[in-house]
Design a protein around this motif. Structure first.
Motif, PDB file in Angstrom:
ATOM      1  N   GLY A 235       1.082   5.068  -0.107  1.00 13.44           N
ATOM      2  CA  GLY A 235       1.409   5.563   1.364  1.00 13.44           C
ATOM      3  C   GLY A 235       2.321   4.774   2.200  1.00 13.44           C
ATOM      4  N   ASP A 236       1.879   4.249   3.425  1.00 16.90           N
ATOM      5  CA  ASP A 236       2.840   3.356   3.875  1.00 16.90           C
ATOM      6  C   ASP A 236       2.418   2.055   4.046  1.00 16.90           C
ATOM      7  OD1 ASP A 236       4.414   5.779   5.531  1.00 16.90           O
ATOM      8  OD2 ASP A 236       2.612   6.279   6.459  1.00 16.90           O
ATOM      9  N   THR A 237       1.628   1.649   3.312  1.00 17.59           N
ATOM     10  CA  THR A 237       1.245   0.119   3.227  1.00 17.59           C
ATOM     11  C   THR A 237       2.363  -0.609   2.588  1.00 17.59           C
ATOM     12  OG1 THR A 237      -1.124   1.064   2.558  1.00 17.59           O
ATOM     13  CG2 THR A 237      -0.598  -1.200   2.500  1.00 17.59           C
ATOM     14  N   PRO A 238       2.607  -1.645   3.326  1.00 18.09           N
ATOM     15  CA  PRO A 238       3.980  -2.507   2.503  1.00 18.09           C
ATOM     16  C   PRO A 238       3.653  -3.386   1.642  1.00 18.09           C
ATOM     17  CG  PRO A 238       3.154  -3.397   4.552  1.00 18.09           C
ATOM     18  CD  PRO A 238       2.261  -2.057   4.605  1.00 18.09           C
ATOM     19  N   LEU A 239       4.516  -3.402   0.584  1.00 13.51           N
ATOM     20  CA  LEU A 239       4.666  -3.895  -0.720  1.00 13.51           C
ATOM     21  C   LEU A 239       3.943  -5.609  -0.306  1.00 13.51           C
ATOM     22  CD1 LEU A 239       5.086  -3.337  -3.469  1.00 13.51           C
ATOM     23  CD2 LEU A 239       7.399  -4.373  -3.458  1.00 13.51           C
ATOM     24  N   GLU A 240       4.298  -5.956   0.795  1.00 11.56           N
ATOM     25  CA  GLU A 240       3.831  -7.568   1.219  1.00 11.56           C
ATOM     26  C   GLU A 240       2.410  -7.671   1.068  1.00 11.56           C
ATOM     27  OE1 GLU A 240       6.127  -5.636   2.829  1.00 11.56           O
ATOM     28  OE2 GLU A 240       7.916  -6.766   2.356  1.00 11.56           O
ATOM     29  N   GLN A 241       1.537  -6.648   1.075  1.00 14.05           N
ATOM     30  CA  GLN A 241       0.003  -6.790   1.126  1.00 14.05           C
ATOM     31  C   GLN A 241      -0.255  -6.845  -0.548  1.00 14.05           C
ATOM     32  OE1 GLN A 241      -2.257  -4.412   3.493  1.00 14.05           O
ATOM     33  NE2 GLN A 241      -0.820  -4.137   5.197  1.00 14.05           N
ATOM     34  N   GLU A 242       0.412  -6.685  -1.388  1.00  8.70           N
ATOM     35  CA  GLU A 242       0.209  -6.798  -2.719  1.00  8.70           C
ATOM     36  C   GLU A 242       0.056  -8.244  -3.388  1.00  8.70           C
ATOM     37  OE1 GLU A 242       1.909  -3.999  -5.589  1.00  8.70           O
ATOM     38  OE2 GLU A 242       1.956  -5.585  -7.068  1.00  8.70           O
ATOM     39  N   PRO A 243      -0.939  -8.774  -3.676  1.00  8.88           N
ATOM     40  CA  PRO A 243      -0.998 -10.093  -4.230  1.00  8.88           C
ATOM     41  C   PRO A 243      -0.282 -10.061  -5.568  1.00  8.88           C
ATOM     42  CG  PRO A 243      -3.176  -9.362  -4.472  1.00  8.88           C
ATOM     43  CD  PRO A 243      -2.551  -8.260  -3.586  1.00  8.88           C
ATOM     44  N   SER A 244       0.278 -11.264  -5.868  1.00  6.49           N
ATOM     45  CA  SER A 244       0.683 -11.149  -7.251  1.00  6.49           C
ATOM     46  C   SER A 244      -0.516 -11.327  -8.362  1.00  6.49           C
ATOM     47  CB  SER A 244       1.728 -12.381  -7.526  1.00  6.49           C
ATOM     48  OG  SER A 244       1.010 -13.803  -7.496  1.00  6.49           O
ATOM     49  N   ILE A 245      -0.308 -11.079  -9.572  1.00  6.17           N
ATOM     50  CA  ILE A 245      -1.161 -11.190 -10.626  1.00  6.17           C
ATOM     51  C   ILE A 245      -1.722 -12.640 -10.773  1.00  6.17           C
ATOM     52  CG2 ILE A 245      -1.734 -11.014 -13.124  1.00  6.17           C
ATOM     53  CD1 ILE A 245       0.110  -8.385 -13.114  1.00  6.17           C
ATOM     54  N   GLY A 246      -0.746 -13.686 -10.788  1.00  8.60           N
ATOM     55  CA  GLY A 246      -1.089 -15.112 -10.783  1.00  8.60           C
ATOM     56  C   GLY A 246      -2.008 -15.542  -9.539  1.00  8.60           C
ATOM     57  N   ASP A 247      -1.638 -14.974  -8.222  1.00 11.31           N
ATOM     58  CA  ASP A 247      -2.582 -15.287  -7.137  1.00 11.31           C
ATOM     59  C   ASP A 247      -3.961 -14.825  -7.315  1.00 11.31           C
ATOM     60  OD1 ASP A 247      -0.434 -16.631  -5.884  1.00 11.31           O
ATOM     61  OD2 ASP A 247       0.119 -14.881  -4.699  1.00 11.31           O
TER      62      ASP A 247
END
Length: 590
Positions: A235-247
């Motif tokens: 939806g409208d959720t920004p990509l910046e809220q996705e943590p990396s797999i490593g994190d």
């Protein structure tokens, strides 16, 4: 009257059906709205729910209805779970039980939408299932009142509780009051003998809250399996809220200081889907990523005792072999199919959610879903998929316009493909060791562009791919590696893993590893941009097309926004932008 099913306590009267939209007042009682039933029933493996410590590899009938008492940001099944009358035939509890028995399922499980929204029909389903010796479970946010929980605990065998976090503020963003009822109910279900597993959402910068949720769960029982769900922005959720797999992997290791069994989802190729002995660290059960929010065992898990003497808490006997769902069937894959239909309609200029649901009703039968799954795997047949959806929507002209746009760009790539390049390509998702299936669209884009996909030699298939060894990659020595545009990994993490695993292919040595822009290679008509991107990397300097200009033309023509104004996300149907024509309409239903 006040609804007593969940702690939100909606007022139900002639003017209000409550938050869920599924309850009505009749005389002096609150009842389930008469049109509510189960909208689908699909056989799935228990690990697809996901449940990892309950009857491993068992086959269950997954059902879902409509309605939810929460309003969570980035919900993966918002429209499917929203409070609408779809007008299509539904299954009654009796029909669900009959279907489960007919398909030789071990039990029934409610997923996708919140069972609190259909509590009375779920209660009826549970009673009938028990009468027929079937196991019963559900995925839930577990916001039930104590009164409801006492009854529910006597009806179900297992539950996956979606924990939004620890803080009350996180729960308020979902429209709830606090996290207290959730942790209280988890403890209550355990006391009643229900098998409980938890799914905890992890978005970037909420590590402290996740850790506090784990500490709170550990006070109930450190043996509760904790599934860390890496947040994927829709939806409208920004990509910046996705943590990396490593994190996410680092956070899992921190959680293991508090919980015995911690698993990482939405992260293809991670080793943190395996079960390890909490005492000595020995590997006890191996799994791999198997579709959205699911996994599967690589071999039967029948012995729950470690050689050190520790017994892992697993409830029930294991099946002798895995059940594998076909096509879009089962789990959250159905929501991915829904997203692909939505994506095609948006590019045809159809923003109305009512029309979307009408079209979905026309294509959601098993036969059509299987047909769609086949069509979306090849560039040419994808055009047939567009025409299919356009016909169902009564938008043949718009469908031909979209097909023509894509077809012309395909023609520009065909001349390069005619050169019969021996340029070898490896396509992975998330991790260098998770290879996408040979027949998937991404690998067919490589072939269409004139590349030689090493994935084509894979004999085993998963959903959407399978784990491979470093030796497989080194032996076939790809000149270029592409990382999926759906579930990816930052390049610095990717190269670090290549060093860790000893992957020394030319693509790694020459730093020819590329992350496809989000949703440019599968699930959306934007794959045509992915094809151009792939062709440009395989044939450097020969395509003669400015990718950014092509992207800008596509975005302006089909999304009503410039490429620069679009915020990337993981949604199939569209990128995020406050200027998008359907934005205000969508927000009113969020």
């Amino acid at each position: 009257m006040q609804c007593k099913v969940c702690e939100i306590g909606c007022e139900i009267n002639e003017h209000s059906r409550g938050r869920c939209g599924t309850y009505v007042k009749k005389g002096g009682s609150i009842i389930q709205s008469p049109e509510i039933g189960y909208m689908g029933g699909y056989p799935i493996s228990v690990e697809t729910i996901p449940m990892l410590h309950f009857h491993p590899s068992a086959k269950f009938l997954q059902v879902f209805s409509t309605g939810c008492n929460f309003e969570c940001q980035g919900c993966v099944a918002r429209l499917l779970a929203s409070n609408r009358s779809f007008g299509w035939p539904t299954l009654s509890p009796t029909q669900v039980v009959a279907k489960a028995l007919e398909q030789e399922c071990q039990g029934v499980v409610s997923t996708l939408n919140e069972p609190a929204a259909n509590y009375y029909i779920f209660r009826e389903l549970a009673v009938q299932a028990k009468e027929n010796s079937l196991l019963v479970g559900c995925s839930t946010n577990c916001y039930f009142t104590e009164e409801t929980l006492e009854e529910l605990g006597g009806l179900i065998d297992f539950v996956n509780v979606g924990v939004k976090g620890y803080s009350n503020s996180i729960y308020r963003t979902c429209g709830a009051k606090s996290s207290t009822p959730v942790f209280r109910n988890i403890a209550g279900l355990l006391e009643m003998g229900v098998h409980v597993e938890t799914s905890v959402v992890y978005s970037r910068r909420n590590e402290a809250d996740v850790l506090q949720a784990a500490r709170t769960l550990s006070k109930v029982s450190s043996e509760i399996p904790l599934q860390l769900m890496r947040f994927i922005p829709f939806g409208d959720t920004p990509l910046e809220q996705e943590p990396s797999i490593g994190d996410a992997e680092r956070l899992c290791r921190a959680i293991r200081e508090h919980m015995d069994h911690v698993y990482l989802f939405n992260s293809p190729g991670t080793e943190l889907l395996h079960t390890y002995c909490p005492q000595c660290g020995s590997l006890l059960a191996e799994r791999e990523f198997h579709g959205p929010m699911g996994c599967r065992l690589l071999k039967p898990w029948t012995d729950y005792a470690c050689r050190c003497g520790h017994n892992v808490q697993v409830k029930g006997t294991a099946a002798s072999e895995n059940f594998s769902e076909a096509g879009f069937m089962g789990g959250y894959r159905i929501s991915r199919a829904f997203g692909m239909v939505h994506a095609a309609l948006i590019c045809m200029g159809i923003f109305d959610e009512g029309k979307l649901l009408e079209v979905w009703r026309e294509v959601s039968d098993a036969e059509t879903l299987m047909k769609m799954h086949r069509l979306i795997q090849q560039p040419c047949s994808y055009l047939e998929f567009i025409r299919l959806i356009a016909k169902k929507a009564g938008a043949e002209h718009q469908g031909e316009e979209l097909s023509s746009f894509i077809g012309k760009r395909m023609e520009s790539v065909l001349s390069l493909a005619a050169e019969n390049s021996d340029h070898s390509v490896y396509y992975c998702m998330g991790s260098p060791l998770f290879a996408l299936n040979a027949g998937r669209m991404e690998n067919n884009l490589v072939t269409f562009a004139g590349g030689k996909s090493i994935n084509k030699v894979l004999q085993r298939e998963g959903k959407p791919g399978v784990n491979v060894s470093p030796a497989f990659i080194n032996e076939h020595n790809p000149q270029t590696i592409f990382i999926s545009g759906f579930l990816s990994r930052p390049l610095d993490e990717f190269y670090g893993l290549c060093r860790y695993y000893g992957i020394e292919a030319d693509a790694v040595k020459e730093q020819r590893v590329y992350v496809i822009p989000p949703i440019w290679d599968f699930g959306s008509p934007r794959w045509i941009l992915g094809l151009l991107y792939i062709a440009d990397k395989i044939h450097p300097g020969k395509l003669g097309i400015d990718i950014k200009k092509e992207a800008d033309e596509f975005y302006r023509r089909f999304y009503g926004m410039s490429f620069e104004d679009a915020s990337p996300n993981r949604s199939f149907h569209r990128p995020s932008s406050s200027g998008w024509p359907g934005h205000m309409m969508e927000c009113t239903h969020a």
